[in-house]
Structures are given as structure tokens and as C-alpha cells.
Design an enzyme around this catalytic site. Sequence first.
Site, PDB file in Angstrom:
ATOM      1  N   GLY A  26     -11.584   0.785   5.851  1.00 28.56           N
ATOM      2  CA  GLY A  26     -11.501   2.124   5.269  1.00 28.56           C
ATOM      3  C   GLY A  26     -10.986   3.067   6.334  1.00 28.56           C
ATOM      4  N   GLY A  53       2.221   3.003   2.391  1.00 27.07           N
ATOM      5  CA  GLY A  53       3.458   2.918   3.180  1.00 27.07           C
ATOM      6  C   GLY A  53       4.519   2.133   2.423  1.00 27.07           C
ATOM      7  N   THR A  54       4.111   0.997   1.869  1.00 32.55           N
ATOM      8  CA  THR A  54       5.049   0.146   1.130  1.00 32.55           C
ATOM      9  C   THR A  54       5.644   0.888  -0.056  1.00 32.55           C
ATOM     10  OG1 THR A  54       3.649  -1.720   1.707  1.00 32.55           O
ATOM     11  CG2 THR A  54       5.243  -2.082  -0.051  1.00 32.55           C
ATOM     12  N   ASP A  77      -8.380  -0.510   0.809  1.00 38.16           N
ATOM     13  CA  ASP A  77      -9.148   0.723   1.055  1.00 38.16           C
ATOM     14  C   ASP A  77      -9.300   1.571  -0.208  1.00 38.16           C
ATOM     15  OD1 ASP A  77      -9.083  -0.109   3.636  1.00 38.16           O
ATOM     16  OD2 ASP A  77      -7.803   1.497   4.397  1.00 38.16           O
ATOM     17  N   GLY A 102       0.796  -1.221   0.000  1.00 39.18           N
ATOM     18  CA  GLY A 102       0.000   0.000   0.000  1.00 39.18           C
ATOM     19  C   GLY A 102       0.828   1.269   0.000  1.00 39.18           C
TER      20      GLY A 102
HETATM   21  N1  LIG Z   1       7.620   6.591   4.805  1.00 38.82           N
HETATM   22  C1  LIG Z   1       8.093   5.345   4.768  1.00 38.82           C
HETATM   23  N2  LIG Z   1       9.387   5.112   4.414  1.00 38.82           N
HETATM   24  C2  LIG Z   1       9.855   3.862   4.374  1.00 38.82           C
HETATM   25  N3  LIG Z   1       9.125   2.766   4.664  1.00 38.82           N
HETATM   26  C3  LIG Z   1       7.851   2.926   5.010  1.00 38.82           C
HETATM   27  C4  LIG Z   1       7.263   4.220   5.092  1.00 38.82           C
HETATM   28  N4  LIG Z   1       5.970   4.075   5.474  1.00 38.82           N
HETATM   29  C5  LIG Z   1       5.778   2.749   5.639  1.00 38.82           C
HETATM   30  N5  LIG Z   1       6.889   2.062   5.360  1.00 38.82           N
HETATM   31  C6  LIG Z   1       7.062   0.609   5.421  1.00 38.82           C
HETATM   32  O1  LIG Z   1       6.176  -0.002   4.494  1.00 38.82           O
HETATM   33  C7  LIG Z   1       5.657  -1.207   5.027  1.00 38.82           C
HETATM   34  C8  LIG Z   1       4.154  -1.218   4.916  1.00 38.82           C
HETATM   35  O2  LIG Z   1       3.585  -0.018   5.458  1.00 38.82           O
HETATM   36  P1  LIG Z   1       2.148  -0.011   6.127  1.00 38.82           P
HETATM   37  O3  LIG Z   1       2.123  -0.979   7.264  1.00 38.82           O
HETATM   38  O4  LIG Z   1       1.779   1.378   6.404  1.00 38.82           O
HETATM   39  O5  LIG Z   1       1.203  -0.682   5.044  1.00 38.82           O
HETATM   40  P2  LIG Z   1       0.761  -0.184   3.620  1.00 38.82           P
HETATM   41  O6  LIG Z   1       1.776  -0.535   2.623  1.00 38.82           O
HETATM   42  O7  LIG Z   1       0.391   1.251   3.697  1.00 38.82           O
HETATM   43  O8  LIG Z   1      -0.472  -1.105   3.368  1.00 38.82           O
HETATM   44  P3  LIG Z   1      -1.932  -0.985   4.031  1.00 38.82           P
HETATM   45  O9  LIG Z   1      -2.832  -0.786   2.866  1.00 38.82           O
HETATM   46  O10 LIG Z   1      -2.158  -2.264   4.685  1.00 38.82           O
HETATM   47  O11 LIG Z   1      -1.930   0.164   4.966  1.00 38.82           O
HETATM   48  C9  LIG Z   1       6.140  -1.314   6.458  1.00 38.82           C
HETATM   49  O12 LIG Z   1       7.138  -2.295   6.500  1.00 38.82           O
HETATM   50  C10 LIG Z   1       6.671   0.064   6.782  1.00 38.82           C
HETATM   51  O13 LIG Z   1       7.786   0.013   7.653  1.00 38.82           O
HETATM   52  O1  LIG Z   2      -5.029  -4.976  11.604  1.00 46.07           O
HETATM   53  P1  LIG Z   2      -4.068  -4.606  10.536  1.00 46.07           P
HETATM   54  O2  LIG Z   2      -3.442  -5.744   9.845  1.00 46.07           O
HETATM   55  O3  LIG Z   2      -3.037  -3.635  11.007  1.00 46.07           O
HETATM   56  O4  LIG Z   2      -4.880  -3.906   9.383  1.00 46.07           O
HETATM   57  C1  LIG Z   2      -5.874  -2.974   9.566  1.00 46.07           C
HETATM   58  C2  LIG Z   2      -5.826  -1.962   8.458  1.00 46.07           C
HETATM   59  O5  LIG Z   2      -5.374  -2.479   7.247  1.00 46.07           O
HETATM   60  C3  LIG Z   2      -6.217  -2.099   6.187  1.00 46.07           C
HETATM   61  O6  LIG Z   2      -6.974  -3.213   5.812  1.00 46.07           O
HETATM   62  C4  LIG Z   2      -5.415  -1.609   5.020  1.00 46.07           C
HETATM   63  O7  LIG Z   2      -4.677  -2.667   4.519  1.00 46.07           O
HETATM   64  C5  LIG Z   2      -7.094  -1.000   6.754  1.00 46.07           C
HETATM   65  O8  LIG Z   2      -8.341  -0.957   6.160  1.00 46.07           O
HETATM   66  C6  LIG Z   2      -7.134  -1.357   8.201  1.00 46.07           C
HETATM   67  O9  LIG Z   2      -7.291  -0.232   8.997  1.00 46.07           O
HETATM   68 MG   LIG Z   3      -1.375   2.237   4.332  1.00 43.66          MG
END
Ligand SMILES: Nc1ncnc2c1ncn2[C@@H]1O[C@H](COP(=O)(O)OP(=O)(O)OP(=O)(O)O)[C@@H](O)[C@H]1O
Ligand SMILES: O=P(O)(O)OC[C@H]1O[C@](O)(CO)[C@@H](O)[C@@H]1O
Ligand SMILES: [Mg+2]
Length: 531
Positions: free
Chosen positions: A231, A158-159, A187, A156
Amino acid sequence: MTYPNPLRFNPAYSVVKQYFVHLDDSVPQKIVVHKDSPRGVHFRRAGPRQKVYFNSDEVHACIVTCGGLCPGLNTVIREIVCGLYHMYGVNKILGIDGGYRGFYSKNTIPLTPKVVNDIHKRGGTIIGTSRGGHDTSKIVDSIQDRGINQVYIIGGDGTQKGAAVIYEEVRRRGLKVAVAGIPKTIDNDIPVIDKSFGFDTAVEEAQRAINAAHVEAESTENGVGVVKLMGRYSGFIAMYATLASRDVDLCLIPESPFYLEGEGGLFEFVEKRLKESGHMVIVIAEGAGQELLAESLQSADQKDASGNKLLRDVGLWISHKIKEHFAKNHKMDITLKYIDPTYMIRAIPSNASDNVYCTLLAQSAVHGAMAGYTGFTSGLVNGRQTYIPFNRITEKQNMVVITDRMWARLLSSTNQPSFLGPKDLAEAKKQEEHPTGLLDGENCKEDHQPELLFIFEKNIVWSKLCWQCYLFIKALLKQKLWKQPYSDHGSLLLVLDNDFLKGRVRTILKEHLVGCGFAVFRDSREKATTT
Ligand SMILES: Nc1ncnc2c1ncn2[C@@H]1O[C@H](COP(=O)(O)OP(=O)(O)OP(=O)(O)O)[C@@H](O)[C@H]1O
Ligand SMILES: O=P(O)(O)OC[C@H]1O[C@](O)(CO)[C@@H](O)[C@@H]1O
Ligand SMILES: [Mg+2]
């Protein structure tokens, strides 16, 4: 050094006319434009190129999945492995175990077409995922030490931010490594792309919970069914699930503030709907109303390993509040059932159409990396596969625009209140009569000429606001979240104690208010800035 694309000898593809994508082909981000408007941002069209940058024998690829689960993760893994193997003859492919931290703390998982053959029928990710643990230099050390030259990163927002940092570090070290992202977000909060894979599956699965809530509700007198859907900041799943179902009476999303008590409030609507129909269904996105929860539950803010705010259970909270309201006021006896299907919705395998979508995203990423592109996310833009630079994907968040037609469709299908008071509605009407031409929130950034304005207490220049900002400020004023004063400027200062709201407010400030010409104070000591 480049090589002819091995696909030209592939019997399945060699018959396709114009199989290879022209280097100059591009896809516009904005497909609806005015006659004289500029061409706007274009992205490279995805697909196989005549020449590839990697010789198949030298490719050593790896795949990592990060963040929360989403239907289709295994399909994307499968199709990257099969695409590399069958289309380009690549056979050195590793799975990184358990997200970013797996690069430096776990053994890798060898991936072959045989290993991944059936995985698209399973939910989850066969290589595991995690939050947190992004240590850029350890990750790039691991890429370098293992001799990896193609990195496929599925995750997502963050990734993708993490992928952008890896790409920068790879560049800084001068490594010949392609870094490709595949956007994953149940989301649907990633901008630019049409929608994320797994989203359709999630909306479809949500129907089962909504149906159950409806059956429960209509089987008792004054039955109320409450369904919480995922969401965090974007209410797309709730909005689409509601639109698809037609059994939902009220849909609450993070983008549209609401209130409980008094005229035009939620309690009044529930009572009215129960009197009219004898039952009702409420769908609520997990991020909706968090500011109201924060007011009533004064607990410390908690974060997950990636720094995302952990949300309080709004479904449980709203169910409790509704029950309490009707019990306290002896208004009517209600029977309320709360269903929380959130993890069930994201842990299932992807449906047929998402499987096809995942295949296209994965194959596009493979074609891009093989052609030597790097620092991109593979994404569908206006129905076309494209390569989107990381910064375009990470700079903002996709949110439901409550002044768009889609939200209007929802309001008209549920006939729910907009939670604006009579005075707000009168103002809104005035706006309709004298439109600024900026009804689409997205447009406000480009069409408004930014000028330095402060937000004066009683003198907000309403006509300068786009619709989204208008509703937003009205809602904040209503909830008394603007605090006085910043007296030397005579301006209003937004003081928010709650981290979640800060996040939302920041997004709206960035996306809309600044676009509408407002000055933003970052804190009380800072000077006003228009950036
Ligand atoms: N600004 C950033 N710089 C470097 N790595 C990041 C950053 N934000 C998040 N990450 C890394 O990305 C990975 C995933 O981030 P996160 O848990 O926020 O999920 P996501 O990719 O946003 O997916 P989701 O849809 O589940 O939120 C984690 O390993 C986190 O450490
Ligand atoms: O409980 P977890 O694995 O941190 O995930 C919850 C969050 O992840 C999401 O499904 C996004 O991947 C959000 O909708 C939710 O807030
Ligand atoms: Mg995210």
C-alpha cells in the site's frame, strides 16, 4: 465497415435472452444520489455488441503486462486468449515479453488456448513484466510493423497512463488499432472501479501473516506482532485485512498521519494495550508514516525505473522505534516480532472469486475491442462491467477516505487512537455539532462553491473545510510542516523537502483543499491559483 457478431451462432450464448448489449446502455458512476441531483458521469456498459468492427480473420492481438505483480494476472491473460479464440475465432495472439520495453527489445510469445490452459493456477505473469522502458514511438512503431490491431494492456496507474499515450499516438498516426486497458493494482489505488482484481486474494493471504503475528504475540508476555502490508499511497489492503482479522489492535495507513511520542501518541497506546491485554498486533501499510521516517533517516530519495519513489521499510523502522522506546524508558520488557509478507501476498495465484472477476474483465475488454471501442479500461463500476475512458482512470488516485464509514468501522473494531490531540477533538466535536453537510470527502469537490481563500496562519476557515481537509491540516500543523511566511500575502506556505510527502500533499491538495476553496501555491514565486 461492421460485421455481424459471430457470437450469435455460438451455442453457449445464442440462447441467452438479450445477450447483446444495447449501444445506449450506460452505468452511473455515482449510484447514491440526492433526489434533485444531476445524473452525473455514466460509462458505457461493457459486453458483446450486435455488430463488430473487426472481421475475426483480420484480428492480430497482443497482450502486455506492466508494473508489479498481482494475483490474477495469468487469469486475465488466459481469458483474453480464450475469449478471443473461442468467442470470436481469433487465433493470432501475441504476448509481449517483459512489459512495455518488450515491444521493441524482445521477441514476442505466441499465445494459444493450449499454451494458457493452466496458467491461472500460477502466480506471476507468464509473459513477464517490468517497470520503466515506455518509449511511445518505438512501441507504436512495433505495433504498426507487426500489423497488430488490438492491444490489451494490463497494469496499474502508470501502465494505464502509458496506455493512454499509446492510444493518442495510434490516433495521431491514423491506425486502425484498438487499445484496451485492464486495471491491475494490488493496492486498489485506481479510482472509479469498485475494486481491482487480486485485491481479495491479497487480503485473504494477509490473514496468514496476521494470524502468525497474533500467535507469536499472545504466546509471550508483552508480545508485539508487527505486520507490514503493501500500500504505497493507499492503505486498502491494511484496512481490509485488519477488518477481516479482528486480531489487529492498530492499523496504520498512509492516509492517516500518526505520531509516536507524547499524549495520544503511538507509544502511549502500545503501552496501554499491552497493560490491558498482554499482547498486541500492529498492521502497517508500507506507505504509512514515510514522513516520519524521512525526518529520522536523512538518506537521499531513490526512485524505481518508472519514477515511483522507493519507500523505506516502515515496518522495520517502527519495530525498532517501539523496541528502543521500551528499552530506553525501562517501562516493560516486550518481545516484538516483525513479519514482512509483502511479496508473498502478491506472488500467489488468484482465489476463486478473483478468477471469476478476472474472467469478466478480460471478456469485457475483448468484447469492447472487437466492437471497435478504443482508449478504454475495462472496469467494474457499481457491480457492472463498463468501459471507462483512460483519462477518468489516470486523473486521480483512489485512497482510503478516513472520514468514511469504513475507516470508522476499523477504528471502532480496533479501538485505536485517531492520533488527534484533545484540542483537535474539541474542534472535531464542534464540526459534528454544526456539520457543513460535507462529511464525505468525495462530495467536497462538487458541493463546495470554490472561492479564493488563502490559508492564514491563525485564521483557517475551519467551517469551510471538508472533514478530510480538516484532519489533514490539523495533522500537518501538529507536525509543524507548514512554514511561514509568504509575507506579502500574509499567507502560510507549505514547504516540504520530502518528495513522498509532496506526492501525498499534492493529491490531497488537488482532491480536497482546492475543492474546499483554497488557493494553492505551487512554489514561492508563483501566484496563487485555484486550479
Ligand atoms: N506517465 C506515464 N506515461 C507513460 N508511461 C508510463 C507513465 N507512468 C508509467 N509508465 C509506464 O508504465 C509501466 C508501469 O508503470 P509502474 O511501474 O508505475 O507500474 P503501475 O502500472 O503503476 O503498476 P503498480 O501497481 O505496480 O505500481 C512502466 O513501464 C512505465 O514506464
Ligand atoms: O518492488 P516492486 O516490484 O517495485 O513493487 C513494490 C510496489 O508495487 C506494489 O505492489 C504495487 O504493484 C506496491 O504496493 C509496492 O510498493
Ligand atoms: Mg503504480
